[in-house]
Design a protein around this motif. Sequence first.
Motif, PDB file in Angstrom:
ATOM      1  N   PHE A 148       0.921  -1.234  -0.011  1.00 29.09           N
ATOM      2  CA  PHE A 148       0.042   0.054  -0.049  1.00 29.09           C
ATOM      3  C   PHE A 148       1.012   1.210  -0.023  1.00 29.09           C
ATOM      4  O   PHE A 148       0.592   2.488  -0.765  1.00 29.09           O
ATOM      5  CB  PHE A 148      -0.892   0.009   1.327  1.00 29.09           C
ATOM      6  N   LEU A 149       1.880   1.086   0.608  1.00 29.32           N
ATOM      7  CA  LEU A 149       2.992   2.157   0.753  1.00 29.32           C
ATOM      8  C   LEU A 149       3.651   2.615  -0.793  1.00 29.32           C
ATOM      9  O   LEU A 149       3.770   3.792  -0.882  1.00 29.32           O
ATOM     10  CB  LEU A 149       4.026   2.138   1.615  1.00 29.32           C
ATOM     11  N   ARG A 150       3.643   1.847  -1.591  1.00 27.24           N
ATOM     12  CA  ARG A 150       3.878   2.013  -2.635  1.00 27.24           C
ATOM     13  C   ARG A 150       3.193   2.833  -3.758  1.00 27.24           C
ATOM     14  O   ARG A 150       3.607   3.323  -4.827  1.00 27.24           O
ATOM     15  CB  ARG A 150       4.245   0.565  -3.555  1.00 27.24           C
ATOM     16  N   PHE A 151       1.934   2.995  -3.197  1.00 25.87           N
ATOM     17  CA  PHE A 151       1.104   4.011  -4.066  1.00 25.87           C
ATOM     18  C   PHE A 151       1.132   5.322  -3.760  1.00 25.87           C
ATOM     19  O   PHE A 151       0.889   6.434  -4.373  1.00 25.87           O
ATOM     20  CB  PHE A 151      -0.527   3.511  -3.752  1.00 25.87           C
ATOM     21  N   PHE A 152       1.937   5.765  -2.507  1.00 30.29           N
ATOM     22  CA  PHE A 152       1.915   7.111  -2.391  1.00 30.29           C
ATOM     23  C   PHE A 152       3.004   7.632  -3.454  1.00 30.29           C
ATOM     24  O   PHE A 152       4.220   6.964  -3.640  1.00 30.29           O
ATOM     25  CB  PHE A 152       2.812   7.288  -1.054  1.00 30.29           C
ATOM     26  N   PRO A 153       2.741   8.797  -4.049  1.00 35.37           N
ATOM     27  CA  PRO A 153       3.388   9.334  -5.114  1.00 35.37           C
ATOM     28  C   PRO A 153       5.007   9.621  -4.764  1.00 35.37           C
ATOM     29  O   PRO A 153       6.020   9.262  -5.484  1.00 35.37           O
ATOM     30  CB  PRO A 153       2.993  10.596  -5.656  1.00 35.37           C
ATOM     31  N   LYS A 154       5.059  10.282  -3.826  1.00 38.10           N
ATOM     32  CA  LYS A 154       6.584  10.679  -3.070  1.00 38.10           C
ATOM     33  C   LYS A 154       7.416   9.242  -2.971  1.00 38.10           C
ATOM     34  O   LYS A 154       8.431   9.199  -3.232  1.00 38.10           O
ATOM     35  CB  LYS A 154       6.469  11.415  -2.194  1.00 38.10           C
ATOM     36  N   LEU A 155       6.763   8.361  -2.212  1.00 34.93           N
ATOM     37  CA  LEU A 155       7.188   7.147  -2.032  1.00 34.93           C
ATOM     38  C   LEU A 155       7.581   6.301  -3.315  1.00 34.93           C
ATOM     39  O   LEU A 155       8.980   5.819  -3.553  1.00 34.93           O
ATOM     40  CB  LEU A 155       6.690   6.354  -0.980  1.00 34.93           C
ATOM     41  N   LYS A 156       6.567   6.344  -4.230  1.00 35.68           N
ATOM     42  CA  LYS A 156       6.918   5.659  -5.375  1.00 35.68           C
ATOM     43  C   LYS A 156       8.064   6.334  -6.259  1.00 35.68           C
ATOM     44  O   LYS A 156       8.817   5.284  -6.906  1.00 35.68           O
ATOM     45  CB  LYS A 156       5.628   5.629  -6.076  1.00 35.68           C
ATOM     46  N   ALA A 157       8.324   7.490  -6.314  1.00 40.06           N
ATOM     47  CA  ALA A 157       9.185   8.116  -7.107  1.00 40.06           C
ATOM     48  C   ALA A 157      10.538   7.791  -6.729  1.00 40.06           C
ATOM     49  O   ALA A 157      11.469   7.493  -7.545  1.00 40.06           O
ATOM     50  CB  ALA A 157       8.879   9.742  -7.113  1.00 40.06           C
ATOM     51  N   ARG A 158      10.812   7.559  -5.276  1.00 42.44           N
ATOM     52  CA  ARG A 158      12.268   7.396  -4.885  1.00 42.44           C
ATOM     53  C   ARG A 158      12.403   6.037  -4.511  1.00 42.44           C
ATOM     54  O   ARG A 158      13.438   5.624  -4.402  1.00 42.44           O
ATOM     55  CB  ARG A 158      12.689   8.409  -4.105  1.00 42.44           C
ATOM     56  N   TYR A 159      11.420   5.423  -3.663  1.00 42.28           N
ATOM     57  CA  TYR A 159      11.616   4.098  -2.815  1.00 42.28           C
ATOM     58  C   TYR A 159      10.863   3.099  -3.259  1.00 42.28           C
ATOM     59  O   TYR A 159      10.538   2.029  -2.562  1.00 42.28           O
ATOM     60  CB  TYR A 159      11.387   4.678  -1.166  1.00 42.28           C
ATOM     61  N   ASP A 160      10.268   3.094  -4.442  1.00 38.88           N
ATOM     62  CA  ASP A 160       9.543   1.823  -5.078  1.00 38.88           C
ATOM     63  C   ASP A 160      10.298   0.618  -5.168  1.00 38.88           C
ATOM     64  O   ASP A 160       9.638  -0.310  -4.482  1.00 38.88           O
ATOM     65  CB  ASP A 160       8.930   2.280  -6.491  1.00 38.88           C
ATOM     66  N   TYR A 161      11.537   0.821  -5.573  1.00 40.74           N
ATOM     67  CA  TYR A 161      12.243  -0.381  -5.641  1.00 40.74           C
ATOM     68  C   TYR A 161      12.588  -0.873  -4.356  1.00 40.74           C
ATOM     69  O   TYR A 161      12.690  -2.226  -4.139  1.00 40.74           O
ATOM     70  CB  TYR A 161      13.653  -0.102  -6.528  1.00 40.74           C
ATOM     71  N   GLY A 162      12.828  -0.062  -3.531  1.00 46.23           N
ATOM     72  CA  GLY A 162      13.321  -0.243  -2.112  1.00 46.23           C
ATOM     73  C   GLY A 162      12.119  -1.302  -1.408  1.00 46.23           C
ATOM     74  O   GLY A 162      12.380  -2.283  -0.659  1.00 46.23           O
ATOM     75  N   LEU A 163      10.921  -0.658  -1.510  1.00 44.74           N
ATOM     76  CA  LEU A 163       9.739  -1.271  -0.876  1.00 44.74           C
ATOM     77  C   LEU A 163       9.471  -2.760  -1.352  1.00 44.74           C
ATOM     78  O   LEU A 163       9.190  -3.646  -0.861  1.00 44.74           O
ATOM     79  CB  LEU A 163       8.410  -0.508  -0.976  1.00 44.74           C
ATOM     80  N   LEU A 164       9.924  -2.755  -2.765  1.00 44.76           N
ATOM     81  CA  LEU A 164       9.709  -4.145  -3.454  1.00 44.76           C
ATOM     82  C   LEU A 164      10.708  -5.100  -2.722  1.00 44.76           C
ATOM     83  O   LEU A 164      10.393  -6.462  -2.670  1.00 44.76           O
ATOM     84  CB  LEU A 164       9.848  -4.019  -5.076  1.00 44.76           C
ATOM     85  N   ILE A 165      11.881  -4.902  -2.731  1.00 43.37           N
ATOM     86  CA  ILE A 165      12.982  -5.525  -2.102  1.00 43.37           C
ATOM     87  C   ILE A 165      12.879  -5.897  -0.772  1.00 43.37           C
ATOM     88  O   ILE A 165      12.904  -7.053  -0.152  1.00 43.37           O
ATOM     89  CB  ILE A 165      14.437  -4.944  -2.451  1.00 43.37           C
ATOM     90  N   PHE A 166      12.272  -4.789  -0.167  1.00 41.37           N
ATOM     91  CA  PHE A 166      11.603  -5.137   1.407  1.00 41.37           C
ATOM     92  C   PHE A 166      10.771  -6.436   1.550  1.00 41.37           C
ATOM     93  O   PHE A 166      11.034  -7.324   2.249  1.00 41.37           O
ATOM     94  CB  PHE A 166      11.072  -4.015   2.103  1.00 41.37           C
TER      95      PHE A 166
END
Length: 455
Positions: A148-166
């Motif tokens: 769900f956090l991956r849908f936040f625009p600011k988080l998706k722009a810089r940390y989308d890959y990190g959330l996926l690996i997490f």
Amino acid sequence: MASSENQENVKGYSKSAWSWGKGYFEKIVNVVICVAKDAKKLGEEDPRRIVHSFKVGLAITLVSLFYYFDFLYEGFGVAAMWAVMTVVVVFEFSVGATLGKGVNRGIATLLGGALGVAAHRLASLTGENAESIMLGLSVFCISALATFLRFFPKLKARYDYGLLIFILTFSLISVSGYRDDEVIEMAHKRLSTVMIGGSATALICIFICPIWAGEDLHNLTATNIEKLAIFLEGFGQEYFETRDDKHKMNKASLDGYVSVLNVKGTEEMLVNSAKWEPRHGRFRYRHPWGQYLKVGRSIRECAYRMDALNGYLNSEMQTPLEIRTKVKEPCTKMSSECSCALRELAKELKTMTRAMSADPHIRKAKTAAKNLKSSLQTSLWPDTDLLDIIPAATVASLIVEIVSCTIKIADSVHELACLSKFKNPDAAISNEKGQGKVAVASDIQESHSVNVIVE
């Protein structure tokens, strides 16, 4: 008789087989030649692509040594392959994109592994029967929350890959720990190999022919402004037919503005990558990369007006030349002065100086726009068909809007120069007369430029 017919059939089959084989071979040769030409074209367009390919190959080869040598393999085992995988997925074209992915992967692996070990320990305290239920609940909750956090625009722009690996790391560690008690060792090896692969990638990317996303973004912005200037320079000559053989514009150069309309995604990608980069060259730490998006918006706004102008330039129903002549002088003045202003702004960006040399051209363009507006209010076209007047008036109105867009571009470029602390080209000369005079002259110049833009 029958034998001769058989021989003829064999010869016919042989010829058809030969022709088929020859045609198939020629197709393969043509495909190879086309691929070679495309590869040559890609390399000529940007030689850095070839360098990047060699850098990726070098990084993978170095990290693969952990798998080839026994004394290195004994420390990590099969987990050494994670280092190779890290290089493959992390190594990007620019330094910023590589560092962004590397940092995301490292931190996500650390947090995911630590949380996976904690979830395994907590689940093991509940007993053998409830352990699988607790692990399933923890995987569900953490994975759903991180997704769900991956849908936040600011988080998706810089940390989308990190959330996926997490999510991946947490799931692997927590689920694997149910069958393997050495969960801490597993997490340690995973984190170590990821750090080794990421460190090797970062070092090779930075210290061997680095490709900076920030520099590419800066050059792209300056080039886009130049493309607008080229169109305006040639539009007046084409539309009002004032060109001659010496100054005849190339059609391809007039269409250069079209590429400006589709660079928004590229600019956003470069900005996100540039924010990860350390200080390099002329770009300081915490450089205002976000301001380039504002400059880009102003550039595209101007390019859309030019696209509308280009429609009138290529229209099959052309306005009579005598009608166009009545608005030729102010329109050509506005287009030429805006072209000069945009060229000066592009030059200021490339040299990173605060010359303010575009302001005189903007003032002249605004004066020409005022003269055109006043002339349109008079009886400029008596006894003329309204349908013939509308296209010329629309073209004049679009050029007036381009003057306003040019002012916006100048405003955003000057703001970028102020935030980035571009150097003053006259500072060295003024420095000889004293530092105090330099500061006063700079303040006067800045206030003068602000007044020009606000008018």
